[in-house]
Scaffold this motif. Structure first.
Motif, PDB file in Angstrom:
ATOM      1  N   GLY A  69     -12.127  17.293 -32.899  1.00 46.16           N
ATOM      2  CA  GLY A  69     -11.966  18.046 -31.658  1.00 46.16           C
ATOM      3  C   GLY A  69     -11.995  19.535 -31.891  1.00 46.16           C
ATOM      4  N   ASN A  70     -11.348  19.995 -32.968  1.00 49.76           N
ATOM      5  CA  ASN A  70     -11.361  21.425 -33.295  1.00 49.76           C
ATOM      6  C   ASN A  70     -12.743  21.899 -33.692  1.00 49.76           C
ATOM      7  OD1 ASN A  70      -8.609  21.738 -32.824  1.00 49.76           O
ATOM      8  ND2 ASN A  70      -8.045  21.235 -34.941  1.00 49.76           N
ATOM      9  N   MET A  71     -13.493  21.039 -34.375  1.00 46.20           N
ATOM     10  CA  MET A  71     -14.825  21.424 -34.845  1.00 46.20           C
ATOM     11  C   MET A  71     -15.829  21.499 -33.707  1.00 46.20           C
ATOM     12  SD  MET A  71     -14.944  19.130 -38.311  1.00 46.20           S
ATOM     13  CE  MET A  71     -16.710  19.182 -38.315  1.00 46.20           C
ATOM     14  N   THR A  72     -15.787  20.522 -32.799  1.00 46.86           N
ATOM     15  CA  THR A  72     -16.795  20.462 -31.730  1.00 46.86           C
ATOM     16  C   THR A  72     -16.400  21.280 -30.508  1.00 46.86           C
ATOM     17  OG1 THR A  72     -15.792  18.461 -30.783  1.00 46.86           O
ATOM     18  CG2 THR A  72     -17.531  18.156 -32.433  1.00 46.86           C
ATOM     19  N   GLY A  73     -15.099  21.494 -30.332  1.00 44.33           N
ATOM     20  CA  GLY A  73     -14.642  22.264 -29.174  1.00 44.33           C
ATOM     21  C   GLY A  73     -14.352  21.414 -27.955  1.00 44.33           C
ATOM     22  N   TYR A  74     -14.459  20.091 -28.082  1.00 43.12           N
ATOM     23  CA  TYR A  74     -14.145  19.213 -26.960  1.00 43.12           C
ATOM     24  C   TYR A  74     -13.679  17.859 -27.508  1.00 43.12           C
ATOM     25  CZ  TYR A  74     -18.964  17.778 -28.016  1.00 43.12           C
ATOM     26  OH  TYR A  74     -20.113  17.378 -28.650  1.00 43.12           O
ATOM     27  N   THR A  75     -13.000  17.109 -26.670  1.00 42.92           N
ATOM     28  CA  THR A  75     -12.525  15.784 -27.071  1.00 42.92           C
ATOM     29  C   THR A  75     -13.667  14.789 -27.022  1.00 42.92           C
ATOM     30  OG1 THR A  75     -10.325  16.261 -26.179  1.00 42.92           O
ATOM     31  CG2 THR A  75     -10.882  13.949 -26.567  1.00 42.92           C
ATOM     32  N   LEU A  76     -13.875  14.082 -28.099  1.00 40.62           N
ATOM     33  CA  LEU A  76     -14.967  13.112 -28.151  1.00 40.62           C
ATOM     34  C   LEU A  76     -14.633  11.910 -27.276  1.00 40.62           C
ATOM     35  CD1 LEU A  76     -15.383  14.841 -30.761  1.00 40.62           C
ATOM     36  CD2 LEU A  76     -16.331  12.792 -31.811  1.00 40.62           C
ATOM     37  N   THR A  77     -15.542  11.571 -26.361  1.00 41.77           N
ATOM     38  CA  THR A  77     -15.358  10.388 -25.535  1.00 41.77           C
ATOM     39  C   THR A  77     -15.553   9.147 -26.395  1.00 41.77           C
ATOM     40  OG1 THR A  77     -16.168  11.566 -23.596  1.00 41.77           O
ATOM     41  CG2 THR A  77     -16.168   9.166 -23.494  1.00 41.77           C
ATOM     42  N   LEU A  82     -24.765  24.607 -32.279  1.00 44.61           N
ATOM     43  CA  LEU A  82     -25.957  24.827 -31.474  1.00 44.61           C
ATOM     44  C   LEU A  82     -25.678  24.643 -29.978  1.00 44.61           C
ATOM     45  CD1 LEU A  82     -28.742  23.105 -33.606  1.00 44.61           C
ATOM     46  CD2 LEU A  82     -27.869  25.445 -33.735  1.00 44.61           C
ATOM     47  N   THR A  83     -26.226  25.535 -29.169  1.00 44.63           N
ATOM     48  CA  THR A  83     -26.130  25.393 -27.718  1.00 44.63           C
ATOM     49  C   THR A  83     -27.121  24.335 -27.246  1.00 44.63           C
ATOM     50  OG1 THR A  83     -27.838  27.057 -27.285  1.00 44.63           O
ATOM     51  CG2 THR A  83     -25.558  27.854 -27.535  1.00 44.63           C
ATOM     52  N   GLU A  84     -26.992  23.936 -25.984  1.00 45.15           N
ATOM     53  CA  GLU A  84     -27.943  22.964 -25.429  1.00 45.15           C
ATOM     54  C   GLU A  84     -29.368  23.504 -25.500  1.00 45.15           C
ATOM     55  OE1 GLU A  84     -27.639  19.902 -24.444  1.00 45.15           O
ATOM     56  OE2 GLU A  84     -25.470  19.676 -24.561  1.00 45.15           O
ATOM     57  N   ALA A  85     -29.537  24.799 -25.246  1.00 42.71           N
ATOM     58  CA  ALA A  85     -30.875  25.397 -25.314  1.00 42.71           C
ATOM     59  C   ALA A  85     -31.428  25.351 -26.734  1.00 42.71           C
ATOM     60  CB  ALA A  85     -30.827  26.840 -24.817  1.00 42.71           C
ATOM     61  N   GLN A  86     -30.563  25.579 -27.723  1.00 40.14           N
ATOM     62  CA  GLN A  86     -31.020  25.523 -29.107  1.00 40.14           C
ATOM     63  C   GLN A  86     -31.348  24.087 -29.525  1.00 40.14           C
ATOM     64  OE1 GLN A  86     -27.549  27.524 -30.668  1.00 40.14           O
ATOM     65  NE2 GLN A  86     -28.731  29.366 -31.165  1.00 40.14           N
ATOM     66  N   LEU A  87     -30.573  23.129 -29.057  1.00 39.05           N
ATOM     67  CA  LEU A  87     -30.870  21.736 -29.352  1.00 39.05           C
ATOM     68  C   LEU A  87     -32.225  21.335 -28.785  1.00 39.05           C
ATOM     69  CD1 LEU A  87     -27.428  20.032 -28.604  1.00 39.05           C
ATOM     70  CD2 LEU A  87     -28.462  20.336 -30.848  1.00 39.05           C
ATOM     71  N   ARG A  88     -32.507  21.856 -27.596  1.00 40.24           N
ATOM     72  CA  ARG A  88     -33.773  21.521 -26.922  1.00 40.24           C
ATOM     73  C   ARG A  88     -34.978  22.135 -27.627  1.00 40.24           C
ATOM     74  NH1 ARG A  88     -34.452  22.194 -20.391  1.00 40.24           N
ATOM     75  NH2 ARG A  88     -36.500  21.218 -20.190  1.00 40.24           N
ATOM     76  N   ASN A  89     -34.789  23.277 -28.263  1.00 35.07           N
ATOM     77  CA  ASN A  89     -35.765  23.878 -29.177  1.00 35.07           C
ATOM     78  C   ASN A  89     -37.177  23.942 -28.591  1.00 35.07           C
ATOM     79  OD1 ASN A  89     -36.920  25.006 -31.420  1.00 35.07           O
ATOM     80  ND2 ASN A  89     -36.132  23.477 -32.852  1.00 35.07           N
ATOM     81  N   GLY A 129     -16.610  20.803 -41.635  1.00 31.22           N
ATOM     82  CA  GLY A 129     -17.135  21.713 -40.621  1.00 31.22           C
ATOM     83  C   GLY A 129     -18.095  22.726 -41.195  1.00 31.22           C
ATOM     84  N   LEU A 130     -18.194  22.773 -42.533  1.00 35.24           N
ATOM     85  CA  LEU A 130     -19.067  23.751 -43.179  1.00 35.24           C
ATOM     86  C   LEU A 130     -20.451  23.184 -43.481  1.00 35.24           C
ATOM     87  CD1 LEU A 130     -16.481  25.289 -45.687  1.00 35.24           C
ATOM     88  CD2 LEU A 130     -17.147  26.120 -43.417  1.00 35.24           C
ATOM     89  N   GLU A 131     -20.628  21.873 -43.359  1.00 34.40           N
ATOM     90  CA  GLU A 131     -21.929  21.274 -43.663  1.00 34.40           C
ATOM     91  C   GLU A 131     -22.974  21.764 -42.666  1.00 34.40           C
ATOM     92  OE1 GLU A 131     -18.598  18.596 -44.858  1.00 34.40           O
ATOM     93  OE2 GLU A 131     -19.173  19.638 -43.031  1.00 34.40           O
ATOM     94  N   LYS A 132     -24.126  22.177 -43.172  1.00 32.59           N
ATOM     95  CA  LYS A 132     -25.162  22.698 -42.266  1.00 32.59           C
ATOM     96  C   LYS A 132     -25.663  21.612 -41.325  1.00 32.59           C
ATOM     97  CE  LYS A 132     -29.066  21.961 -45.434  1.00 32.59           C
ATOM     98  NZ  LYS A 132     -30.214  22.614 -46.126  1.00 32.59           N
ATOM     99  N   GLU A 133     -25.595  20.346 -41.771  1.00 35.67           N
ATOM    100  CA  GLU A 133     -26.040  19.242 -40.915  1.00 35.67           C
ATOM    101  C   GLU A 133     -25.136  19.055 -39.699  1.00 35.67           C
ATOM    102  OE1 GLU A 133     -27.299  18.634 -45.111  1.00 35.67           O
ATOM    103  OE2 GLU A 133     -25.384  19.017 -44.109  1.00 35.67           O
ATOM    104  N   MET A 134     -23.944  19.629 -39.757  1.00 36.96           N
ATOM    105  CA  MET A 134     -22.995  19.511 -38.653  1.00 36.96           C
ATOM    106  C   MET A 134     -23.278  20.502 -37.532  1.00 36.96           C
ATOM    107  SD  MET A 134     -20.691  17.136 -38.915  1.00 36.96           S
ATOM    108  CE  MET A 134     -19.332  17.779 -37.960  1.00 36.96           C
ATOM    109  N   ALA A 135     -24.221  21.391 -37.724  1.00 39.24           N
ATOM    110  CA  ALA A 135     -24.489  22.435 -36.726  1.00 39.24           C
ATOM    111  C   ALA A 135     -24.879  21.842 -35.376  1.00 39.24           C
ATOM    112  CB  ALA A 135     -25.589  23.372 -37.221  1.00 39.24           C
TER     113      ALA A 135
END
Length: 265
Positions: free
Chosen positions: A89-97, A19-26, A8-14
């Motif tokens: 699930g703990n890292m992303t905040g939701y259950t992965l489908t 990142l929020t949806e707005a940040q992803l959209r950049n 969960g500490l890897e910067k590539e995991m952000a």
């Protein structure tokens, strides 16, 4: 395969965890924009449509299971982040489908003329902000023969993670883009059909509608529907007849009925 056990500490995991949806959209740097595709079937549909994958995040058991068909299509040095389901699930905040996520490069917005070229039936989404409804509308559009989808700037992004998942990847199958004004469509030979319950509405099965060579079906917000200005500016105002005292359908359900009826030859 380049398997990376995550903490969960890897910067590539952000892209998956921070990142929020707005940040992803950049919007400040569109060339760096990313979206998240969720579940093996959706990811495969995105790959088939030419989307560019950047990294994969999946439960460890899916590396040789549900994600194997995806991994087989990726370069040997492609980064695949993995951990147990509870950790992810703990890292992303939701259950992965289906336990698999893929970060992908966001494609550039299509020019309007590309979506309109050769189209007979369009869906226009005006101010719809519920991600589930956006995904459901796209799925119906793809299944029922809509040639393209246009969205006003006040609508939810179709490449939102939930929208992509609910659409089952249909956002990659139907050409779409943003539109500044619905009035632009008349310059391209389209008649507009406003879906609204009003005294001057015609029913959805009116033969005149089916005979129009180019129709744009305009769908409004979940609560208030289309604005009076949009309705007044439309060539037709159309309603779906209701029974048992029900006043209206959810916008996604209404879109499916309209698409089925108005795409008939």
């Amino acid at each position: 395969m380049r398997i990376i056990e995550v903490t969960g500490l890897e910067k590539e995991m952000a892209v998956y965890t921070q990142l929020t949806e707005a940040q992803l959209r950049n919007r400040l740097s569109p060339s760096d924009a990313v979206f998240i595709a969720e579940s093996p079937k959706v990811i495969m549909t995105a790959l088939d449509a030419g989307m560019t994958p950047l990294s994969l995040l999946c439960e460890r058991r899916h590396i040789t299971g549900d994600a194997k068909c995806i991994i087989d299509r990726l370069p040997d040095d492609f980064p695949i982040y993995t951990a147990e389901r509870s950790v992810l699930g703990n890292m992303t905040g939701y259950t992965l489908t289906r336990g698999v996520l893929c970060a992908m490069r966001r494609p550039a917005d299509r020019p309007l003329c590309d979506v309109l070229c050769g189209a007979r039936r369009l869906a226009v989404i005006d101010g719809v902000t519920d991600t589930t409804n956006i995904g459901a509308i796209f799925r119906s559009a793809a299944a029922l023969g809509i040639d393209g989808v246009l969205l006003t700037r006040t609508s939810c992004d179709p490449l939102n993670r939930r929208s992509v998942r609910v659409s089952m990847g249909s956002v990659f199958l139907v050409p779409w883009t943003w539109i500044d004004s619905i009035d632009q469509l008349c310059d391209h030979g389209f008649k507009t059909v406003a879906m609204a319950l009003r005294h001057d509405s015609v029913t959805i099965d009116d033969v005149v509608l089916r005979s129009e060579p180019r129709l744009a079906i305009v769908l409004g917000t979940e609560g208030d529907g289309l604005s009076n200005s949009v309705i007044d500016g439309a060539d037709y105002v159309v309603k779906i007849p209701m029974a048992h005292g029900v006043d209206s359908l959810n916008v996604a359900a209404a879109s499916a009925v309209a698409f089925w009826e108005l795409t008939k030859k």
